[in-house]
Design an enzyme around this catalytic site. Structure first.
Site, mmCIF file in Angstrom:
data_model
loop_
_atom_site.group_PDB
_atom_site.id
_atom_site.type_symbol
_atom_site.label_atom_id
_atom_site.label_comp_id
_atom_site.label_asym_id
_atom_site.label_seq_id
_atom_site.Cartn_x
_atom_site.Cartn_y
_atom_site.Cartn_z
ATOM 1 N N GLU A 31 12.744 -0.056 15.875
ATOM 2 C CA GLU A 31 12.208 1.048 15.079
ATOM 3 C C GLU A 31 10.766 1.374 15.472
ATOM 4 O OE1 GLU A 31 12.620 -0.432 11.123
ATOM 5 O OE2 GLU A 31 14.793 -0.205 11.075
ATOM 6 N N PRO A 32 10.523 1.900 16.662
ATOM 7 C CA PRO A 32 9.156 2.250 17.058
ATOM 8 C C PRO A 32 8.677 3.490 16.319
ATOM 9 C CG PRO A 32 10.700 3.019 18.700
ATOM 10 C CD PRO A 32 11.511 2.238 17.704
ATOM 11 N N GLY A 33 7.409 3.511 15.978
ATOM 12 C CA GLY A 33 6.803 4.699 15.387
ATOM 13 C C GLY A 33 5.505 5.016 16.060
ATOM 14 N N ARG A 34 4.527 4.118 15.866
ATOM 15 C CA ARG A 34 3.201 4.306 16.436
ATOM 16 C C ARG A 34 3.238 4.485 17.960
ATOM 17 N NH1 ARG A 34 -1.358 1.619 14.230
ATOM 18 N NH2 ARG A 34 0.138 0.267 13.157
ATOM 19 N N ARG A 37 -7.686 5.284 8.056
ATOM 20 C CA ARG A 37 -7.340 3.980 8.592
ATOM 21 C C ARG A 37 -8.558 3.087 8.812
ATOM 22 N NH1 ARG A 37 -5.486 3.373 13.218
ATOM 23 N NH2 ARG A 37 -4.182 1.577 12.765
ATOM 24 N N CYS A 83 -18.049 11.869 -0.114
ATOM 25 C CA CYS A 83 -19.056 11.160 -0.908
ATOM 26 C C CYS A 83 -18.725 9.675 -1.007
ATOM 27 C CB CYS A 83 -19.154 11.789 -2.295
ATOM 28 S SG CYS A 83 -19.830 13.452 -2.264
ATOM 29 N N GLU A 84 -18.657 9.015 0.124
ATOM 30 C CA GLU A 84 -18.375 7.594 0.221
ATOM 31 C C GLU A 84 -19.142 7.005 1.395
ATOM 32 O OE1 GLU A 84 -16.486 5.777 -1.754
ATOM 33 O OE2 GLU A 84 -15.458 7.338 -2.906
ATOM 34 N N GLY A 136 6.726 -1.913 14.902
ATOM 35 C CA GLY A 136 5.378 -2.468 14.787
ATOM 36 C C GLY A 136 4.672 -2.692 16.101
ATOM 37 N N TYR A 162 0.018 7.925 11.667
ATOM 38 C CA TYR A 162 -0.490 7.547 10.368
ATOM 39 C C TYR A 162 -1.691 8.352 9.877
ATOM 40 C CZ TYR A 162 2.753 3.755 10.928
ATOM 41 O OH TYR A 162 3.904 3.045 11.113
#
Length: 460
Positions: free
Chosen positions: A318-321, A358, A389-390, A276, A419
């Site tokens: 547990e690094p990801g980003r 995101r 279309c948002e 995180g 992500y």
């Protein structure tokens, strides 16, 4: 105080007319090395990554396009391996996973966390050592647990009483004795967005320390000889930039370790504090120094165990980003430019929330820049939007682009390696973009982009 010390939703509400817009940067052409990939630069005005001109990337591979700086990503893997020498570093595959990414992990000596049978299949398909894989998930199916047992994954992190019973039965049926960890909900409040804070009691993950569920999970696992309990696991959230929350979590986990020792005479040898860790997305953002982070976490664990009279367990992170996020950019082509007088200019590109949800999902902020050329024009307050279309199809809410921006120009959005591709969709039947790795002046496709045939495949 870092912007990450506040819930993201508090900072991303629609800009009202009376609110002051963000300040224009002094140089619209600047590429901030704290935000952009490590090999980024401007050459003849155009952005280059990995020695490759983005104009060539757009010509050869089309847009939208995910671009991954291989040297950046692999150097961050090495940074973690060095800083956490003597501990375990497992990359969180949910951030971004493909066969080539797994090959880089194996070459750099890292482990891997997976959260589904699909992620496990990617790792096994290229021969990644199963003993270096940890299986996560709050609702692992019988099929997923069976696949993990058959493959011989190194650890399975259990998340519920149902899963303990399910895994015990399957382990007996298959003649396996997997190493398991208990995901403990420590009650630590990570100062981040509600949707990415994961250690408070009122959410789907883990077994609560406060209610006694975690202690009961210990009893149930120790009562099953076909399961080997080796440690505790905690994950307090995402996009966190200091160690304060980890210290509180480590102290609370140590309290449980002491309870386990006193009640069962068992000393667990492993402690996983999750990941995180945050990265810089916009000017002024803070990102943790990896060595300082490693030293801080080790000091925390050593101190709390010493205070409790316990041996120091083997630490896993547990690094990801922080490994894959900064090395990625997304490349778009400008389609239309629409000035809304008195407010801002809407710049529409050929992607949007299908390749980066995101911003719409939890108010993420990004840095974007004109990438195909330099410009000395006056700054223009802009909102970068997609073609879906948002009304919420926003990539960058408010930032500045040069006033001479024109259709056909290329824009790059920084720090999209984590992500964005993992959360990509086919909303409005847009094909998901390709992922291209760049290094040493060469680009190569590592994930093929989808075509209309791909979108129609499987329909009857």
């Amino acid at each position: 105080m870092s912007r990450f010390a506040h819930p993201a939703g508090d900072r991303h509400a629609e800009m009202l007319p009376q609110e002051r817009p963000p300040l224009a940067p002094a140089d619209l052409n600047r590429i901030n090395p704290a935000i952009w990939p490590r090999t980024s630069s401007r050459n003849d005005g155009a952005l280059t990554v990995g020695g490759v001109d983005v104009r060539d990337l757009a010509r050869d591979h089309g847009t939208p396009l995910y671009v991954l700086d291989e040297d950046d990503v692999r150097s961050r893997m090495r940074d973690y391996a060095t800083a956490f020498a003597g501990s375990e570093v497992h990359y969180a595959g949910k951030a971004f996973l493909c066969k080539e990414m797994v090959r880089w992990l194996e070459a750099e000596g890292l482990g891997l966390d997976v959260a589904s049978a699909g992620e496990l299949a990617v790792a096994l398909s290229v021969g990644f050592p199963a003993e270096r894989i940890t299986m996560h998930g709050n609702n692992k199916s019988v099929a997923e647990l069976t696949r993990a047992l058959e493959a011989g994954v190194g650890h399975i992190v259990v998340d519920s009483f149902d899963e303990i019973a399910r895994l015990g039965y399957l382990a007996e049926q298959h003649g396996k004795r997997p190493k398991v960890m208990i995901r403990v909900t420590t009650g630590v409040e990570a100062h981040t967005h509600e949707f990415i804070a994961t250690a408070h009691d009122d959410q789907k993950f883990g077994l609560s320390l406060n209610t006694g569920a975690a202690a009961e999970a210990v009893r149930r696992i120790l009562a099953l000889p076909q399961l080997e309990l080796v440690g505790l696991h905690s994950h307090i959230g995402s996009q966190i930039v200091d160690t304060a929350g980890f210290e509180v979590a480590a102290r609370r986990l140590t309290t449980l370790l002491v309870q386990i020792k006193d009640e069962h005479g068992v000393v667990l040898p492993e402690l996983d504090l999750g990941g995180g860790y945050g990265i810089a997305y916009v000017e002024g953002d803070e990102a943790p120094d990896i060595k300082e982070l490693a030293d801080g976490l080790r000091e925390i664990v050593s101190k709390v165990c010493k205070d409790a009279g316990l041996p120091v367990p083997r630490l896993t992170v547990e690094p990801g980003r922080t490994i894959v996020g900064p090395g990625g950019i997304t490349l778009y082509e400008v389609g239309t430019i629409k000035d809304v007088e008195g407010l801002r200019t809407y710049v529409s590109v050929d992607g949007g929330m299908s390749d980066n949800v995101r911003t719409a999902l939890y108010g993420a902020e990004y840095t974007a820049a004109l990438a195909s050329r330099a410009s000395q024009a006056e700054p223009m307050l802009s909102r970068l939007v997609g073609k879906h279309c948002e009304s919420g199809d926003i990539i960058v809410r408010d930032f500045y682009l040069p006033a001479d921006l024109a259709p056909g120009d290329l824009l790059a959005v920084a720090a999209t390696g984590a992500y964005c591709r993992s959360l990509a969709s086919n909303y409005n039947y847009l094909p998901r973009p390709a992922v291209v790795a760049v290094s040493g002046g060469v680009s190569r496709v590592i994930v093929q982009g989808e075509t209309e045939d791909d979108l129609l495949r499987g329909q009857l």
